[in-house]
Design a protein around this motif. Sequence first.
Motif, PDB file in Angstrom:
ATOM      1  N   LEU A   1       0.833  -1.210   0.000  1.00  0.00           N
ATOM      2  CA  LEU A   1       0.000   0.000   0.000  1.00  0.00           C
ATOM      3  C   LEU A   1       0.866   1.258   0.000  1.00  0.00           C
ATOM      4  CD1 LEU A   1      -2.905  -0.842   2.485  1.00  0.00           C
ATOM      5  CD2 LEU A   1      -3.066  -0.532   0.003  1.00  0.00           C
ATOM      6  N   ASP A   2       2.089   1.117   0.481  1.00  0.00           N
ATOM      7  CA  ASP A   2       3.054   2.211   0.471  1.00  0.00           C
ATOM      8  C   ASP A   2       2.480   3.495   1.065  1.00  0.00           C
ATOM      9  OD1 ASP A   2       5.599   3.237  -0.070  1.00  0.00           O
ATOM     10  OD2 ASP A   2       4.960   4.029  -2.025  1.00  0.00           O
ATOM     11  N   GLY A   3       1.860   3.349   2.257  1.00  0.00           N
ATOM     12  CA  GLY A   3       1.339   4.517   2.959  1.00  0.00           C
ATOM     13  C   GLY A   3      -0.107   4.850   2.657  1.00  0.00           C
ATOM     14  N   GLU A   4      -0.686   4.268   1.621  1.00  0.00           N
ATOM     15  CA  GLU A   4      -2.103   4.493   1.312  1.00  0.00           C
ATOM     16  C   GLU A   4      -2.966   3.827   2.384  1.00  0.00           C
ATOM     17  OE1 GLU A   4      -3.574   6.264  -1.231  1.00  0.00           O
ATOM     18  OE2 GLU A   4      -1.542   6.932  -1.706  1.00  0.00           O
ATOM     19  N   GLU A   5      -4.153   4.371   2.607  1.00  0.00           N
ATOM     20  CA  GLU A   5      -5.071   3.809   3.589  1.00  0.00           C
ATOM     21  C   GLU A   5      -5.775   2.579   3.012  1.00  0.00           C
ATOM     22  OE1 GLU A   5      -6.033   4.928   6.794  1.00  0.00           O
ATOM     23  OE2 GLU A   5      -4.291   6.258   6.685  1.00  0.00           O
ATOM     24  N   PRO A   6      -5.863   1.497   3.783  1.00  0.00           N
ATOM     25  CA  PRO A   6      -6.601   0.322   3.317  1.00  0.00           C
ATOM     26  C   PRO A   6      -8.102   0.586   3.353  1.00  0.00           C
ATOM     27  CG  PRO A   6      -5.825  -0.044   5.549  1.00  0.00           C
ATOM     28  CD  PRO A   6      -5.270   1.284   5.099  1.00  0.00           C
ATOM     29  N   HIS A   7      -8.852  -0.238   2.637  1.00  0.00           N
ATOM     30  CA  HIS A   7     -10.305  -0.063   2.580  1.00  0.00           C
ATOM     31  C   HIS A   7     -10.978  -1.437   2.529  1.00  0.00           C
ATOM     32  CE1 HIS A   7     -14.263   1.142   1.692  1.00  0.00           C
ATOM     33  NE2 HIS A   7     -14.140   1.530   0.464  1.00  0.00           N
ATOM     34  N   SER A   8     -11.993  -1.623   3.333  1.00  0.00           N
ATOM     35  CA  SER A   8     -12.804  -2.850   3.347  1.00  0.00           C
ATOM     36  C   SER A   8     -11.957  -4.110   3.482  1.00  0.00           C
ATOM     37  CB  SER A   8     -13.668  -2.935   2.085  1.00  0.00           C
ATOM     38  OG  SER A   8     -14.509  -1.833   1.964  1.00  0.00           O
ATOM     39  N   MET A   9     -11.011  -4.080   4.380  1.00  0.00           N
ATOM     40  CA  MET A   9     -10.103  -5.213   4.541  1.00  0.00           C
ATOM     41  C   MET A   9     -10.818  -6.473   5.006  1.00  0.00           C
ATOM     42  SD  MET A   9      -6.615  -3.671   6.116  1.00  0.00           S
ATOM     43  CE  MET A   9      -5.958  -5.326   6.261  1.00  0.00           C
ATOM     44  N   HIS A  10     -11.772  -6.338   5.912  1.00  0.00           N
ATOM     45  CA  HIS A  10     -12.466  -7.517   6.419  1.00  0.00           C
ATOM     46  C   HIS A  10     -13.182  -8.235   5.286  1.00  0.00           C
ATOM     47  CE1 HIS A  10     -15.684  -9.803   8.417  1.00  0.00           C
ATOM     48  NE2 HIS A  10     -14.742 -10.038   9.305  1.00  0.00           N
ATOM     49  N   GLU A  11     -13.937  -7.515   4.517  1.00  0.00           N
ATOM     50  CA  GLU A  11     -14.662  -8.100   3.382  1.00  0.00           C
ATOM     51  C   GLU A  11     -13.691  -8.729   2.379  1.00  0.00           C
ATOM     52  OE1 GLU A  11     -17.448  -6.638  -0.331  1.00  0.00           O
ATOM     53  OE2 GLU A  11     -17.396  -5.423   1.478  1.00  0.00           O
ATOM     54  N   MET A  12     -12.602  -8.036   2.091  1.00  0.00           N
ATOM     55  CA  MET A  12     -11.610  -8.543   1.144  1.00  0.00           C
ATOM     56  C   MET A  12     -11.014  -9.862   1.640  1.00  0.00           C
ATOM     57  SD  MET A  12      -7.829  -7.046   0.194  1.00  0.00           S
ATOM     58  CE  MET A  12      -7.295  -7.359   1.861  1.00  0.00           C
ATOM     59  N   LEU A  13     -10.620  -9.896   2.898  1.00  0.00           N
ATOM     60  CA  LEU A  13      -9.983 -11.085   3.443  1.00  0.00           C
ATOM     61  C   LEU A  13     -10.956 -12.259   3.514  1.00  0.00           C
ATOM     62  CD1 LEU A  13      -7.457 -12.355   4.605  1.00  0.00           C
ATOM     63  CD2 LEU A  13      -8.188 -11.585   6.844  1.00  0.00           C
ATOM     64  N   ILE A  14     -12.152 -12.001   3.989  1.00  0.00           N
ATOM     65  CA  ILE A  14     -13.140 -13.077   4.110  1.00  0.00           C
ATOM     66  C   ILE A  14     -13.449 -13.663   2.738  1.00  0.00           C
ATOM     67  CG2 ILE A  14     -15.522 -13.641   4.749  1.00  0.00           C
ATOM     68  CD1 ILE A  14     -13.520 -13.245   7.113  1.00  0.00           C
ATOM     69  N   SER A  15     -13.681 -12.833   1.747  1.00  0.00           N
ATOM     70  CA  SER A  15     -14.005 -13.362   0.422  1.00  0.00           C
ATOM     71  C   SER A  15     -12.810 -14.074  -0.209  1.00  0.00           C
ATOM     72  CB  SER A  15     -14.522 -12.261  -0.501  1.00  0.00           C
ATOM     73  OG  SER A  15     -13.525 -11.316  -0.777  1.00  0.00           O
ATOM     74  N   THR A  16     -11.611 -13.601   0.081  1.00  0.00           N
ATOM     75  CA  THR A  16     -10.403 -14.232  -0.456  1.00  0.00           C
ATOM     76  C   THR A  16     -10.195 -15.619   0.139  1.00  0.00           C
ATOM     77  OG1 THR A  16      -9.351 -12.083  -0.799  1.00  0.00           O
ATOM     78  CG2 THR A  16      -7.893 -13.977  -0.668  1.00  0.00           C
ATOM     79  N   VAL A  17     -10.463 -15.770   1.416  1.00  0.00           N
ATOM     80  CA  VAL A  17     -10.260 -17.044   2.100  1.00  0.00           C
ATOM     81  C   VAL A  17     -11.456 -17.982   1.901  1.00  0.00           C
ATOM     82  CG1 VAL A  17      -9.986 -18.097   4.388  1.00  0.00           C
ATOM     83  CG2 VAL A  17      -8.702 -16.042   3.799  1.00  0.00           C
ATOM     84  N   GLU A  18     -12.641 -17.416   1.829  1.00  0.00           N
ATOM     85  CA  GLU A  18     -13.853 -18.233   1.787  1.00  0.00           C
ATOM     86  C   GLU A  18     -13.944 -19.097   0.526  1.00  0.00           C
ATOM     87  OE1 GLU A  18     -18.078 -17.381   3.586  1.00  0.00           O
ATOM     88  OE2 GLU A  18     -17.847 -16.298   1.682  1.00  0.00           O
ATOM     89  N   ARG A  19     -13.621 -18.541  -0.611  1.00  0.00           N
ATOM     90  CA  ARG A  19     -13.750 -19.301  -1.861  1.00  0.00           C
ATOM     91  C   ARG A  19     -12.891 -20.567  -1.867  1.00  0.00           C
ATOM     92  NH1 ARG A  19     -15.603 -18.569  -7.219  1.00  0.00           N
ATOM     93  NH2 ARG A  19     -14.517 -19.986  -8.608  1.00  0.00           N
ATOM     94  N   PRO A  20     -11.565 -20.475  -1.588  1.00  0.00           N
ATOM     95  CA  PRO A  20     -10.785 -21.712  -1.572  1.00  0.00           C
ATOM     96  C   PRO A  20     -11.240 -22.673  -0.467  1.00  0.00           C
ATOM     97  CG  PRO A  20      -9.397 -19.844  -1.000  1.00  0.00           C
ATOM     98  CD  PRO A  20     -10.718 -19.296  -1.409  1.00  0.00           C
TER      99      PRO A  20
END
Length: 77
Positions: free
Chosen positions: A21-40
């Motif tokens: 991210l190089d200093g940028e603010e993250p956004h919707s991390m919970h949703e991103m992580l859950i959907s990334t892990v849930e599919r596999p």
Amino acid sequence: MTPKPIDQCVRENLELYFRDLDGEEPHSMHEMLISTVERPLLEVVMAKAQGNQSKAAEWLGINRNTLRRKLTEHKLL
């Protein structure tokens, strides 16, 4: 080679994510992580359960209808 525990893999990848991210603010991390892990997770469990949704739902500790909804959301049906 011994596989790393899942939590360690997640932690290391989150550290890389923040680095990238190089200093940028993250956004919707919970949703991103859950959907990334849930599919596999769903893919592997359904394969191990040989497509048996009732068995897969039991293994996951969720209702079969919830499993069907998640499979549909991830376009796995």
